[in-house]
Each structure stands twice: as structure tokens, then as C-alpha cells.
Design an enzyme around this catalytic site. Structure first.
Site, PDB file in Angstrom:
ATOM      1  CB  CYS A 129       0.040  -2.621  -1.686  1.00  0.00           C
ATOM      2  SG  CYS A 129      -0.846  -1.360  -2.624  1.00  0.00           S
TER       3      CYS A 129
ATOM      4  CG  ASP B 137      -7.265   5.796  -4.016  1.00  0.00           C
ATOM      5  OD1 ASP B 137      -7.690   4.772  -3.448  1.00  0.00           O
ATOM      6  OD2 ASP B 137      -6.114   6.240  -3.859  1.00  0.00           O
TER       7      ASP B 137
ATOM      8  CE  LYS C 292       0.621   1.717  -1.441  1.00  0.00           C
ATOM      9  NZ  LYS C 292      -0.745   2.186  -1.734  1.00  0.00           N
TER      10      LYS C 292
ATOM     11  N   GLY D 292       4.627  14.973 -15.795  1.00  0.00           N
ATOM     12  CA  GLY D 292       5.155  14.134 -14.744  1.00  0.00           C
ATOM     13  C   GLY D 292       6.574  14.493 -14.382  1.00  0.00           C
TER      14      GLY D 292
ATOM     15  N   GLY E 274     -10.213   9.109   6.445  1.00  0.00           N
ATOM     16  CA  GLY E 274     -10.071   7.705   6.079  1.00  0.00           C
ATOM     17  C   GLY E 274     -10.042   7.445   4.597  1.00  0.00           C
ATOM     18  CG  ASP E 275     -13.025   8.330   1.659  1.00  0.00           C
ATOM     19  OD1 ASP E 275     -13.209   7.376   0.889  1.00  0.00           O
ATOM     20  OD2 ASP E 275     -13.880   8.758   2.458  1.00  0.00           O
TER      21      ASP E 275
ATOM     22  CG  ASP F 151      -1.406   4.485  -4.349  1.00  0.00           C
ATOM     23  OD1 ASP F 151      -0.324   4.140  -3.821  1.00  0.00           O
ATOM     24  OD2 ASP F 151      -2.516   4.149  -3.920  1.00  0.00           O
TER      25      ASP F 151
ATOM     26  CG  ASP G 192      -8.688   1.401  -3.930  1.00  0.00           C
ATOM     27  OD1 ASP G 192      -8.933   2.104  -2.915  1.00  0.00           O
ATOM     28  OD2 ASP G 192      -7.656   1.553  -4.607  1.00  0.00           O
TER      29      ASP G 192
END
Length: 720
Positions: A400, A470, A403, A520, A429-430, A447, A605
Site C-alpha cells: 500500500c 473490503d 498507492k 484471471g 468513500g467505501d 485491489d 479496513d
């Protein structure tokens, strides 16, 4: 040429963190081999140095002075660390098995796992004895025993040099603390029979001087918790019994298919075993061409030859031969800061010998304390304006920490309008979206993480837990996932190996969470990146950021500090044990925590925006404020110390800029630290908080009550 962008084509795996492998890693850091992916497998994050063990036992060295930090060393060498003890090597399939993870494939492997002094045939030893090797577990148990305050009875089984060093050190340490009641050395034959008469006489005198009781030609019937029963019926009191009676190989080597000598791997002059792409060094190897006793000096001097030959097998170059010396200087600790030195029949003893031994030991360990700094590549002579500022003064973090900042992200998203669809519920915001199909409520989130760890298995576990965060935060039950992978450039064979490791580890995490990986996308790029798009089903109304009520208690399920720890690890400034603990916490799933917190009023989270950034998101969505109790916030091991040194993640400035009104410094800057696979932050009814905390802690989460919601919209204050 930038060799970091060359494709990987071969796997080199070092099994065990013995002295030879530690030196090979250091040499590899000074001169790596382009195209080779290096892996070190070891039970722990450190490897203790045997030469300083008697000094530690006696109290002359601190515990951490014994340890080679394999995580820092591996970072310097560009290697991945696999935590765990290998329990099988399949020389046909060329796979190393480590419990709890997919097998590790190799093209060339080396074994340096040392020996054990366990005594499986001696009744009671497994339950009441402490083997002197492996050193790590022995040192930990002795350190605890030594710090007690009751009269102490200790015994060492085995009257060789190692046993004498140990009992002298134990007797000295306990006598210095006024605790020595009795110290006993037991041998089934004559003690010290393998050394010269002069040295033997001097060491036997040292035993007398330290008050050690010597039992020779003694046969042991069994070991009990507080005594040793001899076959002649006598009892020897001992609260701490250890064994140093010879070297024993690890049992799993017997199933390796390699040629063995008394359980040790037989090697030739090139240190190759019967499988020519598997080498062995140190105490676990038996030199067929020149048998020698087990001694660290041979392991150290094998390192240059092993390093050369491992490279040669990967490049096709000629191999070198190892020629062990006929004799070597033996420096034997004598409890106090005195030592005995013997070579070619000449014997000297006293404080001068201890000083000499200490200098040799410290010089060896100094190789692993400070690594040469490798200069980063310079900028081209001609470049665009602003390049220095864009690069910054530190490498870009992974996870992270890589990011985009909160303000930049939210500013961009604010420009998008939600589609006019009744089946999409806007959740400003979520991180996840709420979809409705008929009566079914489904959340979806995506993510991905830029790698901060060279082990694809660990990265896959953390990335899967991170992506599921999430879903758990909204109270949903994970359903399905697709993987999005970028592999560094590598040969097709290494691509296959890496994909198997990643997908095996990710599938385990997803399946345990109740989700299935259904597909994927993969591609090749400059570095490893792992991501997942995950869906979840909501059997009850989704938990969002909105819903917090003034007076609610704020619960955090995991400690913070991963951003600083990973930034320090990249710079070689974090202790290996701190990094290992952080990785374990990041890879801890949150499914049980989410179930315990299913009645939370609001939940998120804690990830890239840091604790304060994500708390601000809850406050803005709920129209509340918050008070954080800084002294209650759990921190990862080592995070406060590193923050106090000024180490910050590369995302820290952007996170801090989002809340300029809050002034922090030192360890409190961790409130802005970006977290990877961080904990759940939940707003719960105050009268339920204590019970929820008890449930979370019973489930294995280091949860804490970190604050409360207030009635001041968007305002966050800090208190002790």
C-alpha cells in the site's frame, strides 16, 4: 546495463542458514549472477553463530549479538527468505518441501542445515532435556533459565570440547549470579579424549576451578525433570539438562535419495553430492575425500568454493576443488573471559587467548552487521524538469506504500457520476461497491499490491488477505475472485513455477475464506504485482462507512506500522524478527474478526490511507468526529523505534497532507502510515465493546479499543 531488468532463468535454493550459506549470501550481494533467482530456506529469521555461544551462555554477550540477521542479509543479496524448516528434498523432481507451503523448485541447490544434539534414544531426554544444537532454541531456553533466582542445578551430557565449554560457561554464569548449587559434566567414557594431553590437563583443571563435578564412565538410565538417573542407581540433580554428546544429522536427510555417511551427506572435492546439482557444506556434510571433525572453521573456509561452484553450475563454467587444512587453531572458552588455544600440540591459556578469540568472532560477525552501500544508478545527464522531485529521496515502497495519495484519488473519483442504475447503491468513500440482483445483495472490490517481499507465496497470501479486506469490512461473505498477476520477466519454466506457487497460496487463502478463484489474467512486466477482484454476498444489510453514532467505541483488530517496517526493510534498517512478525500479521485473515464484528455500526479496513485517513473516511460518511487514544493503539514490533529514527513510507507525506490540522511527530507519525492487509476499524456500541474485545483476543487478534466517536463532524482529536 541494468541487470535487474534481465529475465530470470534459473532457481538457486539454499537450504539452511548455516555459516557457509551466510557467507555465500554476503558474497552474492557483492556480486550477484544475472538471471538467477536466489532463495534461502531457514526455520527462523536469524541464524545464530556457534563460535559465540559459550560467551552468551556465560553472560559475556547479549542474545542478539549471536545472531546473523538472515532477512537483512537476504535483502542485501536480493534473495527471498522462506521461513520454515525443510523436511524433504526430492532430487528427481528437484523440489524442496517445507511444511505449510507449496514445494520450492530448484535447478541447483545447496544444503547447510547443521546438526542436532538431540538424544532420541536416551529415555526422558525429549521431554526434559535441551539439545545444545540447534543453537537458536537452546540459547532461548538457557537465557530464560539463567535469569531465574532459585538455586540452580545444571548438567551437560557429553565430555567433548563442546560439552566442557558449555558446562564451564553455565557454571560461571550461575556462580556470578550467586545461584550455582551444582554443575555436572557426564560422559560415558573419558572426557576430552580427542584433544592433546596438555590441553586436556588445563581444561580439567578449569573444571575444578569452576566447581564442576565430573562424572566419567557413567551410563545414564533416564532423564527426569529435576534429576538424571544413572544405571548404577545414583541420581544427579539437574533442573537444566543439555546434551552435547556428538553430532547427529537431521532425520529427513535419510529420505533424500542422496548418498550418506552415517546420515551425513557425502560430498566430493567440489562439494557436490551424489546428485551433482545438489551441494552440501558445513556440519551436515561428510567430506569423503578428506574426513574431518565437525568444526566451524571448515564451514567458513568452504564458502568461497561453494559460492564459485554454485555460480559455475548455473553458468557452465569449470568447478573448483576445496582443500581442507590438516589442522586448525582451536580456541576453547573457559567460562570466565579466558580461553585455551591449541594447535599442533602447542597450548596457551588465559585472558589473552580470550581476547584473541573475541576479536576473531567479532570480525566474523561484523561481516553481517554493516553491508556495503550499493550506489543507486545516476540520472541521465539530460532529463526533464521535475524528475528529481518525482523520484524523491527514497525508493518507492511496495504494498500500500506504492498507492496514490488520498487527496489525488478522491479528487479524481469525485469527477465521476454514478450510473443511473437501480441495482447499484452508491457508497461514497467505501472501497467496495454494493450491487443488488433481485433479492441478492453482492459487494465487489478490487485491489492489487506491488511486491515488497521477494517470496511470491508470502506476497500471494498477503495480497489475497488484503483484497478480501473490503469484503470482510462490509460484513459480506467472500464468494468468488479473479487474479490479476504481473510477473517479472523470466523463462517459461520459471513462469510456471512462480504461477504454481502464487496460485497455490492464494487458493488456500480464498478457500479458507469461502471463496473460489474462477480465473484471471497474467502478463510480464518489470516487477511482481499481485491483485484480486473479489465478490461477496451480504446475508444482511452491508456495513458501510456511514452509521457511526456519537459515543460509539472504536475497535482496531491489528497493530499498525507495516509501511514503516517495509520501508526500513528495503533500506536494510529493520531487524529480521520485526519483518517476520509483520509479515505474519499481514497474512492473518480477518474472517473471524468480521463475524465477531457483524453488528458494527460502521467498519472499514485500514490500508493505504493509514489509520487516520480511514478513520476520517468513517467520520465524513457518518457525520461524526472521533477521539483517538494514542497510548491504546497497538503497534507492530519495531515500528515505534524505526519511526523515531525518522523512517517513513513513501506514501506518508500524501497521507499527512490530508489532515494538516493534526500535528504529530516521532512514533505518532505511524497514525499516517499506510498499512497493507491491515486490521478492521469498527465503530461499535460502547456497551458491547469489552465483550467484543474479549472475543477478538480469544480468536487470536491483538485487538484494542483505540478511541470513541464524537459529535463534532469531521473533527479528529488525539489524547493519551
Amino acid at each position: 546495463m541494468d541487470t535487474s531488468r534481465l529475465p530470470l532463468t534459473r532457481d538457486l535454493v539454499l537450504i539452511g542458514g548455516g555459516h557457509t550459506h551466510a557467507l555465500v549470501l554476503r558474497k552474492w550481494g557483492m556480486r550477484s549472477l544475472p538471471g538467477a533467482r536466489l532463495t534461502i530456506i531457514n526455520p527462523g529469521s536469524t541464524a545464530p553463530y556457534s563460535g559465540m555461544l559459550p560467551g552468551f551462555v556465560a553472560g559475556h554477550y547479549a542474545r542478539d549479538e549471536l545472531d546473523i540477521d538472515l532477512v537483512r542479509l537476504a535483502r542485501f543479496a536480493g534473495a527471498r527468505v522462506v521461513p520454515g524448516a525443510a523436511d524433504h528434498i526430492d532430487t528427481t523432481a528437484q523440489l524442496v518441501h517445507v511444511p505449510g507451503r507449496p514445494p520450492i523448485a530448484y535447478d541447483v541447490a545447496s544444503v547447510d542445515v547443521g546438526i542436532t544434539s538431540a538424544m532420541p534414544d536416551l529415555r526422558g531426554f525429549a521431554g526434559h532435556g535441551t539439545p545444545a544444537k540447534p543453537l537458536g532454541s537452546f540459547a532461548a531456553q538457557w537465557g530464560t533459565f539463567r535469569e531465574g533466582d532459585a538455586p540452580a542445578y545444571v548438567a551437560v551430557i557429553g565430555g567433548g570440547v563442546a560439552g566442557v565449554e558449555l558446562i564451564l560457561a553455565m557454571a560461571f554464569a550461575l556462580r556470578s549470579r550467586g545461584r550455582l548449587a551444582q554443575a555436572t559434566l557426564i560422559d560415558s567414557d573419558q572426557a576430552l579424549r580427542a584433544i592433546g594431553a596438555k590441553a586436556r590437563h588445563r581444561l580439567r583443571r578449569a573444571l575444578v576451578e569452576q566447581g564442576v563435578r565430573l562424572e566419567e564412565n557413567a551410563r545414564i538410565e533416564r532423564i527426569e525433570a529435576d534429576h538424571i538417573l544413572l544405571q548404577d542407581g545414583r541420581e544427579i540433580l539437574s533442573d537444566f539438562t543439555t546434551g552435547a554428546a556428538g553430532a547427529r544429522p537431521y532425520g529427513w536427510l535419510a529420505d533424500s535419495g542422496l548418498d550418506l555417511q552415517d546420515g551425513f551427506i557425502r560430498v566430493g572435492e567440489t562439494l557436490q553430492s551424489s546428485a551433482t546439482n545438489v551441494l552440501a557444506a558445513g556440519d551436515c556434510a561428510h567430506m569423503d575425500f578428506a574426513p574431518r571433525p565437525k568444526a566451524g572453521v571448515y564451514a567458513v573456509r568452504q564458502a568461497p568454493v561453494l559460492y564459485h561452484n554454485l555460480r559455475a553450475l548455473l553458468t557452465g563454467d569449470p568447478l573448483r576443488r576445496y582443500k581442507p587444512q590438516k589442522d586448525y587453531l582451536k580456541l576453547i572458552s573457559m567460562g570466565a573471559k579466558e580461553a585455551l588455544g591449541e594447535r599442533f600440540g602447542t597450548t596457551l591459556a588465559g585472558p589473552l587467548m580470550w581476547s584473541w578469540k573475541d576479536r576473531i568472532d567479532q570480525a566474523f560477525m561484523e561481516k553481517f552487521r554493516d553491508f556495503p552501500a550499493m550506489d543507486p544508478p545516476g540520472l541521465p545527464a539530460e532529463h526533464t524538469l521535475g524528475m528529481e522531485e518525482a523520484l524523491g529521496d527514497k525508493p518507492m515502497c511496495g504494498g500500500c506504500g506504492a498507492k496514490v495519495g488520498r487527496d489525488a484519488l478522491l479528487g479524481t473519483l469525485a469527477g465521476f457520476s454514478h450510473a443511473d442504475r437501480e441495482d447499484i447503491t452508491p457508497l461514497p468513500g467505501d472501497d467496495a461497491a454494493l450491487l443488488t440482483t433481485g433479492s441478492t445483495r453482492q459487494v465487489i472490490s478490487t485491489d492489487h499490491l506491488r511486491s515488497f517481499c521477494n517470496d511470491p507465496v508470502m506476497m500471494a497470501r498477503i495480497a489475497a488477505v488484503h483484497a478480501l479486506g473490503d469484503i470482510w469490512a462490509m460484513g459480506a461473505e467472500p464468494q468468488a475472485a479473479t487474479a490479476n498477476l504481473i510477473l517479472p520477466r523470466m523463462s517459461p519454466e520459471l513462469q510456471s513455477r512462480t504461477l504454481q506457487e502464487i496460485m497455490g497460496a492464494a487458493s488456500d487463502v480464498m478457500q479458507q475464506a469461502g471463496a473460489a478463484i474462477i480465473g484471471g489474467h497474467t502478463s510480464l512486466g518489470d516487477e511482481l504485482t499481485i491483485g484480486f477482484t473479489v465478490t461477496g454476498l451480504c446475508p444482511r444489510p452491508a456495513i458501510t462507512l456511514a452509521g457511526t453514532r456519537p459515543g460509539d467505541a472504536l475497535i482496531l483488530t491489528k497493530p499498525i506500522g507495516s509501511g514503516v517496517l517495509m520501508a526500513a526493510e528495503m533500506a536494510g534498517q529493520s531487524k529480521g524478527e520485526w519483518v517476520a512478525a509483520a509479515l505474519a500479521q499481514m497474512s492473518q485473515p480477518q474472517a473471524t474478526a468480521a463475524r465477531i464484528l457483524q453488528d458494527a455500526h460502521a467498519m472499514t479496513d485500514v490500508t493505504g490511507f493509514g489509520l487516520l485517513g480511514h478513520l476520517l473516511g468513517i467520520c465524513e460518511a457518518s457525520g461524526t468526529g472521533a477521539e483517538l487514544h494514542t497510548s491504546k493503539i497497538p503497534l507492530m514490533q519495531g515500528a515505534a523505534e524505526l519511526a523515531g529514527r525518522g523512517i517513513r513510507s513513501s506514501l506518508f507525506p500524501a497521507n499527512q497532507a490530508a489532515m494538516p490540522e493534526l500535528k504529530t511527530s516521532g512514533w505518532q507519525d505511524l497514525l499516517y502510515d499506510p498499512q497493507t492487509a491491515g486490521g478492521l476499524l469498527a465503530a461499535v456500541a460502547a456497551d458491547q465493546a469489552d465483550d467484543l474485545l474479549d472475543q477478538l483476543r480469544a480468536a487470536g487478534y491483538p485487538a484494542a479499543l483505540v478511541g470513541k466517536a464524537t459529535s463534532s463532524p469531521g473533527t479528529i482529536t488525539l489524547s493519551a
